[in-house]
Write an enzyme that holds these catalytic residues in place. Structure first.
Site, PDB file in Angstrom:
ATOM      1  N   ASN A  10      65.930 -17.015 -26.219  1.00  0.00           N
ATOM      2  CA  ASN A  10      66.189 -18.302 -25.570  1.00  0.00           C
ATOM      3  C   ASN A  10      67.275 -18.226 -24.490  1.00  0.00           C
ATOM      4  OD1 ASN A  10      68.241 -20.854 -25.944  1.00  0.00           O
ATOM      5  ND2 ASN A  10      66.118 -21.479 -25.728  1.00  0.00           N
ATOM      6  N   LYS A  38      79.988 -21.643 -38.731  1.00  0.00           N
ATOM      7  CA  LYS A  38      78.758 -20.867 -38.530  1.00  0.00           C
ATOM      8  C   LYS A  38      78.082 -20.656 -39.867  1.00  0.00           C
ATOM      9  CE  LYS A  38      76.804 -18.815 -34.947  1.00  0.00           C
ATOM     10  NZ  LYS A  38      77.021 -19.157 -33.541  1.00  0.00           N
TER      11      LYS A  38
HETATM   12  N1  GLU Z   1      74.482 -21.353 -31.743  1.00  0.00           N
HETATM   13  C1  GLU Z   1      75.042 -21.766 -30.500  1.00  0.00           C
HETATM   14  C2  GLU Z   1      76.319 -21.006 -30.206  1.00  0.00           C
HETATM   15  O1  GLU Z   1      76.561 -19.917 -30.685  1.00  0.00           O
HETATM   16  C3  GLU Z   1      75.196 -23.266 -30.407  1.00  0.00           C
HETATM   17  C4  GLU Z   1      76.019 -23.897 -31.486  1.00  0.00           C
HETATM   18  C5  GLU Z   1      75.910 -25.409 -31.524  1.00  0.00           C
HETATM   19  O2  GLU Z   1      75.213 -25.996 -30.733  1.00  0.00           O
HETATM   20  O3  GLU Z   1      76.560 -25.975 -32.405  1.00  0.00           O
HETATM   21  O4  GLU Z   1      77.109 -21.424 -29.403  1.00  0.00           O
END
Ligand code: GLU
Length: 428
Positions: free
Chosen positions: A222, A107
């Site tokens: 979203n 992340k």
């Molecule tokens: N940000 C999204 C999540 O928390 C998607 C992460 C991604 O597609 O790598 O799952």
């Protein structure tokens, strides 16, 4: 966001420790998995539109890559902290494992507020982020994606910078790209739809028809918007959503008991999901306190905003009628609140299962990029449905068989897959 009272990383570690006990994991495996493998902290100097230079702080945390390259979004938020990013990276590892895709967890975050940044300033942040990290990310080791307050445009700037540095085209460097620029159809809808695929399965299991249910939703970004779209398509009725008001620096709940209208609300919503209060009132919505969503007399609660939203101080406001809580957000429920929800017997679809649709579609995006052949939207969404449904069924079957709480069952599946991969590689 992390604060004195709430530290999401401590919460993620406490959840992990509980499952490590259930699985009787060896000491070294516990040690390895309760901390990130690697993390990067850096400064991003940006020339602002007014000629001054501002320095933003960024992070990328790579929690575990035993099952494949790290994967996870990049958040832009004024209250971002490294502990929030650490927790979210760990949850990404479990998320990819629960849907059984060959990816690890990572992340990123930048402490900034896009509400007060021009598009050009945001572009500089994106490019600066990649310049700081180019050596340590990439299609084969760590693949970023959108998250809170970042979107396809941000991903494209980051891709462009990475390709300029690398001197070649690398569409697999990042996911959530615009369609036509290496993005996948269905990616924007994927997280919200994925939440509702799991809600649909839970309703089946509980013997309830979606048409007979109502829901209250926290958030109007979203994830929430697409969750509403699909839930309403299945026949459900959403009676309220909550949204952040940038001017007042607080959130409000917008309620219409006869049912909210997604498309009508979208017309009066800014690009961050902020709903215009005055116009909402004109359309017949009651504008209530930001926390009112949690105390509605509904069958389903969908927290689809940020972490730390269902806590010890508000969990008892949840109505007796609530049967399902599906966590569209990452980490919305604190351990204290979770205990109460468990004791009350409310059926929980835990975050890293419920919201795994986004990363699953990101994985499909990588597959399509690698083939340089792109699927139709229906093909993407039906593959997403298959993945989400089978992950849900595996968790609920384990929960039933071993009499486990849904969150613990999901953790047992994910952690054992990751622990096994670490063992097979000879790491522990
Ligand atoms: N940000 C999204 C999540 O928390 C998607 C992460 C991604 O597609 O790598 O799952």
């Amino acid at each position: 966001m992390a604060s004195k009272e709430f530290n999401p990383f401590e919460m993620a570690q406490a959840q992990f420790d509980k499952v490590a006990e259930i699985l009787n994991l060896e000491e070294a495996t516990r040690h390895l998995l309760r901390n990130p493998l690697r993390e990067y902290h850096f400064s991003i100097p940006v020339k602002m539109d007014d000629g001054t230079t501002k320095v933003f702080r960024g992070f990328r945390v790579q929690h575990n890559d035993s099952r494949g390259p790290c994967k996870g979004g990049i958040r832009f938020h004024p209250q971002e902290t490294v502990d929030t990013v650490r927790a979210l990276a760990m949850w990404m590892t479990w998320k990819c494992a629960v849907v059984n895709i060959p990816l690890g967890g990572g992340k990123g975050g930048v402490i900034c507020d896009p509400h007060h940044l021009s598009m050009q300033e945001q572009e500089h942040i994106c490019r600066g982020f990649v310049r700081q990290l180019a050596k340590n990310v990439g299609p084969l080791n760590d693949v970023p994606a959108p998250d809170v307050m970042t979107n396809a445009q941000h991903m494209l700037w980051m891709l462009d910078e990475f390709e300029a540095i690398s001197g070649a085209k690398y569409p697999g460097f990042i996911t959530g790209k615009p369609v036509g620029m290496g993005g996948s159809l269905g990616r924007t809808e994927a997280t919200g739809y994925g939440v509702i695929f799991t809600v649909r399965e839970a309703l089946k299991e509980l013997g309830i028809r979606p048409e007979d249910t109502t829901a209250a939703i926290q958030g109007f970004g979203n994830v929430a918007q697409y969750a509403i779209e699909l839930y309403v398509k299945l026949g459900g009725k959403v009676i309220c959503v909550s949204s952040w008001d940038q001017g007042d620096q607080c959130s409000y709940t917008f309620r219409r008991k006869t049912g909210i209208d997604l498309h009508e609300l979208l017309k009066i919503t800014d690009k961050f999901g902020g709903i215009d209060k005055v116009k909402a009132k004109e359309l017949g919505y009651e504008v209530l306190d930001g926390e009112a969503w949690i105390e509605q007399d509904v069958d389903i609660l969908l927290p689809c905003a940020l972490e730390n939203q269902v806590r010890g101080d508000n969990v008892n406001k949840i109505s007796k009628r609530v049967k399902i809580i599906a966590e569209g957000a990452n980490g919305p429920t604190t351990p204290e609140a979770d205990k109460v929800i468990h004791e009350r017997g409310i059926f929980v679809i835990p975050d890293f299962l419920a919201n795994a649709g986004g990363v699953t579609c990101s994985y499909f995006e990588q597959v399509q990029c690698n083939m340089n052949y792109y699927w139709e939207r229906d093909e993407v969404l039906s593959k997403l449905d298959v993945k989400m449904t089978s992950a849900y069924l595996a968790v609920s079957e384990l929960a039933r068989k071993r009499n486990l709480y849904m969150r613990d069952a999901a953790y047992v599946i994910s952690v054992s897959r990751v622990a096994q991969a670490c063992k097979d590689r000879g790491w522990v």
